[in-house]
Write a protein that holds these residues in place. Structure first.
Motif, mmCIF file in Angstrom:
data_model
loop_
_atom_site.group_PDB
_atom_site.id
_atom_site.type_symbol
_atom_site.label_atom_id
_atom_site.label_comp_id
_atom_site.label_asym_id
_atom_site.label_seq_id
_atom_site.Cartn_x
_atom_site.Cartn_y
_atom_site.Cartn_z
ATOM 1 N N PRO A 183 0.833 -1.205 0.000
ATOM 2 C CA PRO A 183 0.000 0.000 0.000
ATOM 3 C C PRO A 183 0.872 1.261 0.000
ATOM 4 N N PRO A 184 0.330 2.368 -0.528
ATOM 5 C CA PRO A 184 1.113 3.598 -0.548
ATOM 6 C C PRO A 184 1.381 4.103 0.870
ATOM 7 N N LYS A 185 2.500 4.772 1.029
ATOM 8 C CA LYS A 185 2.868 5.344 2.326
ATOM 9 C C LYS A 185 1.924 6.507 2.642
ATOM 10 N N ALA A 186 1.463 6.560 3.865
ATOM 11 C CA ALA A 186 0.527 7.602 4.270
ATOM 12 C C ALA A 186 1.213 8.964 4.280
ATOM 13 N N LYS A 187 0.565 9.929 3.640
ATOM 14 C CA LYS A 187 1.083 11.298 3.603
ATOM 15 C C LYS A 187 0.757 12.032 4.903
ATOM 16 N N PHE A 188 -0.373 11.647 5.521
ATOM 17 C CA PHE A 188 -0.828 12.257 6.768
ATOM 18 C C PHE A 188 -1.113 11.159 7.788
ATOM 19 N N THR A 189 -0.960 11.505 9.059
ATOM 20 C CA THR A 189 -1.339 10.557 10.107
ATOM 21 C C THR A 189 -2.848 10.643 10.319
ATOM 22 N N ARG A 190 -3.394 9.634 10.968
ATOM 23 C CA ARG A 190 -4.824 9.659 11.313
ATOM 24 C C ARG A 190 -5.146 10.899 12.141
ATOM 25 N N VAL A 222 -7.860 18.144 11.348
ATOM 26 C CA VAL A 222 -8.341 19.044 10.297
ATOM 27 C C VAL A 222 -9.841 18.843 10.078
ATOM 28 N N ALA A 223 -10.291 17.599 10.080
ATOM 29 C CA ALA A 223 -11.725 17.314 9.931
ATOM 30 C C ALA A 223 -12.512 17.934 11.087
ATOM 31 N N PHE A 224 -11.996 17.804 12.288
ATOM 32 C CA PHE A 224 -12.625 18.379 13.472
ATOM 33 C C PHE A 224 -12.752 19.895 13.317
ATOM 34 N N ASP A 225 -11.685 20.538 12.855
ATOM 35 C CA ASP A 225 -11.710 21.991 12.651
ATOM 36 C C ASP A 225 -12.792 22.394 11.653
ATOM 37 N N ILE A 226 -12.933 21.630 10.578
ATOM 38 C CA ILE A 226 -13.972 21.914 9.580
ATOM 39 C C ILE A 226 -15.349 21.836 10.220
ATOM 40 N N SER A 243 -13.443 18.895 0.755
ATOM 41 C CA SER A 243 -13.123 19.998 1.680
ATOM 42 C C SER A 243 -11.968 19.619 2.600
ATOM 43 N N LEU A 244 -11.943 18.379 3.021
ATOM 44 C CA LEU A 244 -10.869 17.898 3.883
ATOM 45 C C LEU A 244 -9.536 17.911 3.133
ATOM 46 N N ALA A 245 -9.546 17.431 1.917
ATOM 47 C CA ALA A 245 -8.317 17.426 1.106
ATOM 48 C C ALA A 245 -7.827 18.848 0.871
ATOM 49 N N GLN A 246 -8.749 19.748 0.608
ATOM 50 C CA GLN A 246 -8.367 21.140 0.358
ATOM 51 C C GLN A 246 -7.677 21.734 1.586
ATOM 52 N N LYS A 247 -8.261 21.501 2.773
ATOM 53 C CA LYS A 247 -7.655 22.010 4.017
ATOM 54 C C LYS A 247 -6.296 21.360 4.293
ATOM 55 N N LEU A 248 -6.148 20.114 3.874
ATOM 56 C CA LEU A 248 -4.872 19.417 4.051
ATOM 57 C C LEU A 248 -3.863 19.820 2.977
ATOM 58 N N GLY A 249 -4.336 20.491 1.943
ATOM 59 C CA GLY A 249 -3.458 20.900 0.858
ATOM 60 C C GLY A 249 -3.049 19.740 -0.039
ATOM 61 N N SER A 250 -3.990 18.846 -0.301
ATOM 62 C CA SER A 250 -3.684 17.682 -1.133
ATOM 63 C C SER A 250 -4.935 17.252 -1.888
ATOM 64 N N SER A 251 -4.826 16.134 -2.542
ATOM 65 C CA SER A 251 -6.000 15.523 -3.164
ATOM 66 C C SER A 251 -6.665 14.625 -2.112
ATOM 67 N N PRO A 252 -7.873 14.134 -2.382
ATOM 68 C CA PRO A 252 -8.529 13.249 -1.408
ATOM 69 C C PRO A 252 -7.820 11.899 -1.217
ATOM 70 N N ARG A 253 -7.066 11.466 -2.179
ATOM 71 C CA ARG A 253 -6.454 10.142 -2.126
ATOM 72 C C ARG A 253 -5.677 9.849 -0.831
ATOM 73 N N VAL A 309 -5.315 6.312 5.142
ATOM 74 C CA VAL A 309 -5.398 6.133 6.602
ATOM 75 C C VAL A 309 -6.828 5.892 7.086
ATOM 76 N N PHE A 310 -7.822 6.119 6.227
ATOM 77 C CA PHE A 310 -9.221 5.857 6.551
ATOM 78 C C PHE A 310 -9.851 5.078 5.406
ATOM 79 N N ASP A 311 -10.785 4.200 5.745
ATOM 80 C CA ASP A 311 -11.471 3.415 4.722
ATOM 81 C C ASP A 311 -12.483 4.250 3.949
ATOM 82 N N ASN A 312 -13.147 5.199 4.664
ATOM 83 C CA ASN A 312 -14.186 6.002 4.033
ATOM 84 C C ASN A 312 -14.452 7.239 4.888
ATOM 85 N N MET A 313 -15.302 8.119 4.410
ATOM 86 C CA MET A 313 -15.608 9.358 5.134
ATOM 87 C C MET A 313 -16.458 9.093 6.380
ATOM 88 N N GLU A 314 -17.228 8.016 6.382
ATOM 89 C CA GLU A 314 -18.006 7.688 7.583
ATOM 90 C C GLU A 314 -17.068 7.422 8.761
#
Length: 191
Positions: free
Chosen positions: A2-9, A15-19, A32-42, A47-52
């Motif tokens: 699997p690809p190396k995680a760019k961000f930790t959980r 960032v999600a909490f702040d939003i 919106s989460l990817a934008q705040k993280l400065g990346s794509s959603p990928r 680090v998460f299976d889904n947005m839920e």
């Protein structure tokens, strides 16, 4: 591999909490989460299976923050009143989180112990303070606290939705007035 995680959980959750704290749960999307993280959603989904799953973590974080408000309320001379004021303070200071936790439709109706207990162990401490302070039995103390919680929820909801604003003094006075009225009614009924 699997690809190396760019961000930790934790980074993604923070960032999600702040939003959500700023704009509410509806504003939390992969985009919106990817934008705040400065990346794509990928990278989120390394680090998460889904947005839920992200949403569940945000809710857990909101509950933890709310728990710190309750803990502060429990330290007051009258814990049941302190928790009520903490509940209202949380609504005023963290309105979107309050709406998420206490003004969102639930998938199942929780029992009263869950609703009134708020955090592990606080419900018994609150009831014991009412029993000791007023000499009520547990059943009467539960009814007393239920009435105060409903009243506190009304004030908190008005504040969280910006329908009304109240000063700390006004809130203190309203809680004292309704609490006193309930105590007088209970004593008049001979309970």
């Amino acid at each position: 591999m699997p690809p190396k995680a760019k961000f930790t959980r934790e980074e993604v959750i923070n960032v999600a909490f702040d939003i959500v704290e700023q704009d509410g749960m509806d504003a939390l999307t992969a985009r919106s989460l990817a934008q705040k993280l400065g990346s794509s959603p990928r990278p989120i989904f390394t680090v998460f299976d889904n947005m839920e799953e992200v949403q569940r973590e945000v809710i857990a974080s909101a509950n933890k923050l709310y728990g710190s408000y309750v803990e502060a309320g429990l330290e007051e001379e009258m814990p049941f009143k302190g928790v009520g004021k903490a509940y209202i303070r949380f609504a005023a200071e963290k309105s979107k989180l309050f709406q998420l936790l206490f003004m969102s439709e639930q998938s199942q109706i929780p029992g009263m112990n869950s609703v009134l207990g708020i955090i592990e162990g606080s419900y018994d401490k609150i009831l014991n303070s009412i029993v000791q302070g007023y000499g009520f039995d547990k059943q009467t103390a539960t009814g007393f606290y239920l009435h105060l919680w409903i009243y506190s929820h009304g004030i908190a909801s008005l504040i969280a939705t910006k329908v009304c604003a109240f000063t700390a003094e006004e809130i203190e006075s309203m809680l004292a007035e309704v609490g006193g009225s309930i105590v007088r009614k209970i004593k008049a009924e001979g309970k």
